[in-house]
Design a protein around this motif. Structure first.
Motif, PDB file in Angstrom:
ATOM      1  N   ASP A  55       0.391  -1.141   0.208  1.00 56.91           N
ATOM      2  CA  ASP A  55       0.027   0.113  -0.071  1.00 56.91           C
ATOM      3  C   ASP A  55       0.671   1.588  -0.191  1.00 56.91           C
ATOM      4  O   ASP A  55       1.745   1.511   0.312  1.00 56.91           O
ATOM      5  N   PRO A  56       0.209   2.503  -0.431  1.00 53.22           N
ATOM      6  CA  PRO A  56       1.139   3.513  -0.492  1.00 53.22           C
ATOM      7  C   PRO A  56       1.121   3.935   0.369  1.00 53.22           C
ATOM      8  O   PRO A  56       0.414   4.510   1.320  1.00 53.22           O
ATOM      9  N   PRO A  57       2.589   4.286   1.060  1.00 51.05           N
ATOM     10  CA  PRO A  57       2.970   4.971   2.756  1.00 51.05           C
ATOM     11  C   PRO A  57       3.219   6.230   2.181  1.00 51.05           C
ATOM     12  O   PRO A  57       2.413   7.404   3.092  1.00 51.05           O
ATOM     13  N   GLU A  58       2.961   6.421   0.830  1.00 50.65           N
ATOM     14  CA  GLU A  58       3.398   7.975   0.371  1.00 50.65           C
ATOM     15  C   GLU A  58       2.628   8.423  -0.545  1.00 50.65           C
ATOM     16  O   GLU A  58       1.904   7.407  -1.803  1.00 50.65           O
ATOM     17  N   PRO A  59       1.818   9.004  -0.849  1.00 51.20           N
ATOM     18  CA  PRO A  59       0.902   9.425  -2.033  1.00 51.20           C
ATOM     19  C   PRO A  59       1.327   9.338  -3.292  1.00 51.20           C
ATOM     20  O   PRO A  59       0.455   9.374  -4.523  1.00 51.20           O
ATOM     21  N   THR A  60       2.891   9.542  -3.343  1.00 49.24           N
ATOM     22  CA  THR A  60       3.031   9.831  -4.751  1.00 49.24           C
ATOM     23  C   THR A  60       3.643   8.354  -5.188  1.00 49.24           C
ATOM     24  O   THR A  60       2.907   7.791  -5.651  1.00 49.24           O
TER      25      THR A  60
END
Lengths: 239, 239
Positions: A233-238
């Motif tokens: 899963d994206p820990p960072e939005p990017t």
DNA sequence: CCAAAAGTGTTGAGAGTACACCCATGC
DNA sequence: GCATGGGTGTACTCTCAACACTTTTGG
């Protein structure tokens, strides 16, 4: 963002005072404690050469140039301070209390980074840069004690230990080394047997056929971090 | 933060261009879907009345006044847009890509908030403010689609469901209502029996002696959120 | 052979899941 | 009574911590 329906002019256009943007970085490395031999967390600080807080230690950082990305500014700061490249870099939090810097309004976007242990050993250390044990810091400039405390909390409550541990190690490592990193970060001993099983089950490490000999016990197998394991899963939005 | 040992002047002093700071808020409410009757997530957007992205929908927000705290600016924005007070407000992330706003460099500190469902029903809705189902948004201004996606991810992967669910509900609630919130956020059905046990075991809810009658089945007991349960770890450095 | 760490096997406690079943109310 | 959700009991699986035990090296 920007103006909403109750339209305002840009603060620049109306010439009002506005906050100034800075980027700082909490840089962690893992080094053996000078006395206890145990691996502990260390971080580099820089001495302030001007007011406010002249003489006190502070996190490395600087003003954000208008043409530089936030993460790039954090990485550059890190490089300028320690001559190192981050093995892990993530946005931590944005601190913007009105009174955190006397006189001026400064909003700081803070990143946290991990660097290799051995490399940090020979990192540049001068009169104005010094490494400190993360758990026993002096009084720092601004709200930086609070910032570091929060960074430590984030590091220790991160779920993806695998990626963090990998950032502290080389490309290949024994499960004992990996366990040592986990133990240092979590500050508690782990059962070698159970640790081995949970790592193998997680699929975040790949077994190689190489072994390290030389110690006076059974040679340990070398493992490699599985990059694909980070695709969760994206820990960072990017990402 | 501020300058480090390679001392720079303040960007204001040297008159260089710098980024402008904005604060935006992703505001979630839980409302029954018009057709499916199921509870789903909704959020209010405002229509842009000026370039760039004139006419497109965007997150509520505005420039950061130099004398206002970040969280206060987020709460004020929320109030101005929806006439509501947040039951939950937390910093989400700071977005600062160079090209996210054409022409000017804008760094946005984004907060996410939760508001009461029933209250959101009668929230101010005008020509330039409208509620949208969070899962089917139109093309938004700036990078706001990405921002909302990240906010949704954070909402759904939050560990402290209890506090989130409480923010959506009144002071007292039945376990069925609480379960309905969890199901809407997690997007899957939960076993009523097991849900009851896990909630009671978690200690985040306190049983009252009140019941709700009127339905044609056994009256449900009312519960109250236990504030003390939030005293675990700091999700925010401040708290 | 011995010490030491690598690595395997086994067990039990607790959490989470599925589902059968009883309880109290409105109609 | 009957339908409907509120609420209880129970059995099964799975994860994880504890720890006994075997393996392979250096000295």
């Amino acid at each position: 963002m920007l103006d909403h329906h109750l339209t305002e002019q840009s603060p620049l256009e109306r010439g009002s005072t506005q906050a100034t943007l800075a980027v700082s970085t909490v840089i962690f490395a893992l080094r053996p404690d000078d006395e206890s031999r145990l691996m502990t967390l260390w971080l580099p600080l820089v001495r302030r050469t001007r007011d406010p807080f002249l003489g006190l230690w502070a996190l490395p950082g600087g003003w954000l140039p208008a043409d530089e990305e936030l993460a790039s500014a954090a990485a550059r700061t890190l490089r300028e301070t320690t001559d190192l490249s981050p093995r892990y870099l993530e946005q931590l939090y944005t601190f913007g209390d009105i009174d955190r810097s006397p006189g001026v309004r400064v909003v700081s976007v803070v990143y946290w980074a991990l660097v290799r242990s051995e490399v940090a050993e020979r990192a540049s250390v001068g009169e104005n840069v010094r490494w400190f044990a993360a758990d026993s810091l002096p009084l720092l400039a601004f709200d930086h004690n609070r910032v570091v405390e929060y960074a430590l909390w984030r590091l220790r409550t991160k779920v993806e230990y695998a990626r963090i541990a990998h950032a502290f190690l080389g490309d290949t490592f024994t499960l004992a080394q990996l366990r040592e990193v986990h133990e240092a970060v979590l500050q508690k001993a782990l059962d070698p047997a159970n640790f081995r099983r949970s790592m193998e089950a997680s699929g975040s490490v790949i077994s190689t056929n190489q072994h390290v000999a030389g110690a006076r016990h059974r040679p340990a197998r070398l493992y490699r971090y599985d990059e694909r394991a980070a695709e969760h899963d994206p820990p960072e939005p990017t990402l």
